[in-house]
Scaffold this motif. Structure first.
Motif, PDB file in Angstrom:
ATOM      1  N   LYS A 148      25.590 -25.286  26.952  1.00  0.00           N
ATOM      2  CA  LYS A 148      26.089 -23.964  26.561  1.00  0.00           C
ATOM      3  C   LYS A 148      24.931 -23.060  26.148  1.00  0.00           C
ATOM      4  O   LYS A 148      24.883 -21.889  26.518  1.00  0.00           O
ATOM      5  N   GLU A 149      23.979 -23.612  25.382  1.00  0.00           N
ATOM      6  CA  GLU A 149      22.828 -22.811  24.951  1.00  0.00           C
ATOM      7  C   GLU A 149      21.945 -22.417  26.131  1.00  0.00           C
ATOM      8  O   GLU A 149      21.335 -21.349  26.133  1.00  0.00           O
ATOM      9  N   GLY A 150      21.894 -23.278  27.150  1.00  0.00           N
ATOM     10  CA  GLY A 150      21.013 -23.023  28.282  1.00  0.00           C
ATOM     11  C   GLY A 150      21.681 -22.401  29.493  1.00  0.00           C
ATOM     12  O   GLY A 150      21.027 -22.179  30.510  1.00  0.00           O
ATOM     13  N   ALA A 151      22.979 -22.103  29.372  1.00  0.00           N
ATOM     14  CA  ALA A 151      23.727 -21.622  30.544  1.00  0.00           C
ATOM     15  C   ALA A 151      23.172 -20.318  31.103  1.00  0.00           C
ATOM     16  O   ALA A 151      23.179 -20.093  32.312  1.00  0.00           O
ATOM     17  N   SER A 152      22.704 -19.445  30.223  1.00  0.00           N
ATOM     18  CA  SER A 152      22.179 -18.136  30.650  1.00  0.00           C
ATOM     19  C   SER A 152      20.656 -18.123  30.571  1.00  0.00           C
ATOM     20  O   SER A 152      20.057 -17.276  29.911  1.00  0.00           O
ATOM     21  N   SER A 153      20.023 -19.044  31.265  1.00  0.00           N
ATOM     22  CA  SER A 153      18.561 -19.173  31.183  1.00  0.00           C
ATOM     23  C   SER A 153      17.825 -18.351  32.223  1.00  0.00           C
ATOM     24  O   SER A 153      16.592 -18.233  32.147  1.00  0.00           O
ATOM     25  N   PHE A 154      18.519 -17.803  33.185  1.00  0.00           N
ATOM     26  CA  PHE A 154      17.826 -17.142  34.290  1.00  0.00           C
ATOM     27  C   PHE A 154      18.100 -15.643  34.369  1.00  0.00           C
ATOM     28  O   PHE A 154      17.186 -14.832  34.216  1.00  0.00           O
ATOM     29  N   VAL A 155      19.335 -15.247  34.652  1.00  0.00           N
ATOM     30  CA  VAL A 155      19.614 -13.860  35.017  1.00  0.00           C
ATOM     31  C   VAL A 155      19.182 -12.883  33.929  1.00  0.00           C
ATOM     32  O   VAL A 155      18.325 -12.016  34.151  1.00  0.00           O
ATOM     33  N   ASN A 156      19.748 -13.004  32.728  1.00  0.00           N
ATOM     34  CA  ASN A 156      19.389 -12.067  31.672  1.00  0.00           C
ATOM     35  C   ASN A 156      17.969 -12.273  31.142  1.00  0.00           C
ATOM     36  O   ASN A 156      17.205 -11.307  31.032  1.00  0.00           O
ATOM     37  N   PRO A 157      17.566 -13.505  30.790  1.00  0.00           N
ATOM     38  CA  PRO A 157      16.210 -13.678  30.263  1.00  0.00           C
ATOM     39  C   PRO A 157      15.114 -13.255  31.235  1.00  0.00           C
ATOM     40  O   PRO A 157      14.172 -12.549  30.848  1.00  0.00           O
ATOM     41  N   LEU A 158      15.216 -13.682  32.489  1.00  0.00           N
ATOM     42  CA  LEU A 158      14.158 -13.330  33.437  1.00  0.00           C
ATOM     43  C   LEU A 158      14.193 -11.847  33.796  1.00  0.00           C
ATOM     44  O   LEU A 158      13.146 -11.240  34.052  1.00  0.00           O
ATOM     45  N   THR A 159      15.390 -11.240  33.800  1.00  0.00           N
ATOM     46  CA  THR A 159      15.461  -9.804  34.049  1.00  0.00           C
ATOM     47  C   THR A 159      14.782  -9.040  32.919  1.00  0.00           C
ATOM     48  O   THR A 159      13.999  -8.109  33.161  1.00  0.00           O
ATOM     49  N   ALA A 160      15.061  -9.416  31.680  1.00  0.00           N
ATOM     50  CA  ALA A 160      14.435  -8.744  30.542  1.00  0.00           C
ATOM     51  C   ALA A 160      12.917  -8.916  30.566  1.00  0.00           C
ATOM     52  O   ALA A 160      12.166  -7.965  30.348  1.00  0.00           O
ATOM     53  N   LEU A 161      12.465 -10.141  30.843  1.00  0.00           N
ATOM     54  CA  LEU A 161      11.023 -10.376  30.930  1.00  0.00           C
ATOM     55  C   LEU A 161      10.411  -9.630  32.112  1.00  0.00           C
ATOM     56  O   LEU A 161       9.282  -9.120  32.014  1.00  0.00           O
ATOM     57  N   ALA A 162      11.132  -9.565  33.216  1.00  0.00           N
ATOM     58  CA  ALA A 162      10.623  -8.847  34.392  1.00  0.00           C
ATOM     59  C   ALA A 162      10.455  -7.361  34.083  1.00  0.00           C
ATOM     60  O   ALA A 162       9.569  -6.701  34.637  1.00  0.00           O
ATOM     61  N   MET A 163      11.292  -6.834  33.210  1.00  0.00           N
ATOM     62  CA  MET A 163      11.145  -5.430  32.820  1.00  0.00           C
ATOM     63  C   MET A 163       9.830  -5.202  32.087  1.00  0.00           C
ATOM     64  O   MET A 163       9.091  -4.249  32.379  1.00  0.00           O
ATOM     65  N   THR A 164       9.511  -6.067  31.119  1.00  0.00           N
ATOM     66  CA  THR A 164       8.266  -5.884  30.378  1.00  0.00           C
ATOM     67  C   THR A 164       7.055  -6.147  31.265  1.00  0.00           C
ATOM     68  O   THR A 164       6.034  -5.457  31.162  1.00  0.00           O
ATOM     69  N   GLU A 165       7.168  -7.129  32.152  1.00  0.00           N
ATOM     70  CA  GLU A 165       6.048  -7.425  33.051  1.00  0.00           C
ATOM     71  C   GLU A 165       5.854  -6.299  34.071  1.00  0.00           C
ATOM     72  O   GLU A 165       4.722  -5.960  34.433  1.00  0.00           O
TER      73      GLU A 165
END
Length: 376
Positions: free
Chosen positions: A148-165
């Motif tokens: 449950k804690e790891g279910a959203s490990s890609f779409v939102n986290p990587l999108t947010a990081l991709a914005m800063t990068e």
């Protein structure tokens, strides 16, 4: 391990009809570099809804079958059929990401190393009970991290990081983000606060402004306020933000952002130029909460750009080394910086209940649904 493997399938037929149902696809057998993951948790993201219901008119949706084997049908307006012609007649698996336990592994060392581990997965079709994926599509979660804690490990986290990068790669120094009280917006806030990046948050409700300020956000502007444009311009003057990310899409918010950027850039300029400032201003649209046209009132000169922002395209531009660092950061901080909270949990059959569709289809801020495929 059961022989049964239910998967949620979305199909558009050539008679303008959407059908969404559950199918038993049987247990997969992994090849050398693959693992079989028992999917225990998978989020319902806006991008998933786009696959699940596509361009169907959900006001025409009807439910048949029984509670454990429901079938949803809805009409697809004829004008939208050309846009989905490549989907017609094809069973499309739904679900971009999820997490669970590796219950079978191929013969390669990389696959065997994941046996019994809790992993997050990406790559489509995660709204099923057992998913066979390549090891490269897996992110091993830290010991003690739940599915449950790891279910959203890609779409939102990587999108947010991709914005800063992307901000860094394109030479900007601060970010503007719309619909900023979303789960992704809250992640982006935590990233920017940790990394020392100025972030201007655009919200539309007082309670959303309070939420973000309580999190520590410094710049929050309310688009429903009469002083919105002045407030946004003042925040841009203070931060120097020249890049924005907008999940709303339609309407004139993109235009408002560009105009406020231009006003901030030229607020101390005395010499008039018919071409506007030379400072480049960029707005990326990464969603379609408003499916209407993007309206641009062009008072922002000629140094500007409006483009689409898709996670996988952005990752391709950033390069493998940067993406691997991003993935590792997500795994390390999945219960802190990248933590997701869910207000509702539904089983695979419940996803196809009209009552559930009416609720999660609103895509309301602060309400996030989690699918639990192992529950009946």
């Amino acid at each position: 391990m059961s022989d049964k493997n239910l998967q949620l399938i979305s199909t558009i037929s050539d008679d303008n009809k959407l059908t969404v149902s559950l199918q038993d696809i049987g247990m997969p057998q992994p090849s050398d570099d693959e693992v079989v993951v028992r999917i225990e948790a998978a989020p319902l993201n806006p991008s998933d809804l786009a696959i699940l219901f596509s361009v169907a008119d959900m006001s025409t949706a009807a439910q048949s079958g029984d509670d454990q084997n429901p079938v949803i049908t809805a009409d697809v307006p004829a004008k939208f059929m050309p846009a989905v012609k490549t989907r017609v007649g094809k069973d499309t698996p739904v679900g971009n990401e999820g997490a669970g336990t590796v219950v079978a592994a191929g013969s390669s060392p990389a696959a065997q190393a994941l046996m019994g581990k809790t992993v997050a997965v990406i790559g489509g079709g995660t709204y099923r009970q057992y998913h066979c994926v390549n090891v490269q599509s897996c992110l091993e979660l830290k010991e003690g991290t739940t599915a449950k804690e790891g279910a959203s490990s890609f779409v939102n986290p990587l999108t947010a990081l991709a914005m800063t990068e992307t901000m860094r790669a394109e030479g900007h120094k601060a970010i503007i983000h719309a619909a900023a009280a979303s789960s992704l917006g809250q992640m982006l806030n935590r990233i920017c606060m940790a990394d020392g990046i100025d972030l201007i948050n655009i919200v539309r409700k007082d309670e959303q402004e309070t939420l973000l300020r309580d999190m520590g956000a410094k710049y929050v502007v309310n688009s429903s306020s009469e002083s919105f444009l002045d407030d946004l311009t003042a925040a841009i003057i203070e931060t120097g933000a020249t890049i924005a990310f907008d999940p709303i899409g339609g309407g004139q918010l993109t235009s408002d952002i560009l105009n406020c950027m231009e006003a901030a850039i030229t607020h101390n300029v005395e010499e008039y130029s018919v071409y506007g400032s030379n400072t480049f201003k960029q707005v990326y649209v990464y969603g379609a909460l408003n499916r209407g046209p993007i309206v641009l009132n062009r008072n922002f000169g000629f140094a500007w750009g409006v483009g689409g922002f898709l996670l996988f395209n952005a990752l391709g531009k950033l390069g493998t080394k940067t993406v691997m660092k991003m993935r590792q950061r997500v795994a390390d901080e999945i219960t802190t910086t990248f933590a997701s909270s869910y207000t509702h949990e539904v089983s695979l059959p419940e996803v196809l209940h009209l009552q559930s569709i009416a609720a999660y289809g609103k895509q309301a801020t602060g309400e996030k649904y989690l699918i639990t495929p192992q529950q009946s």
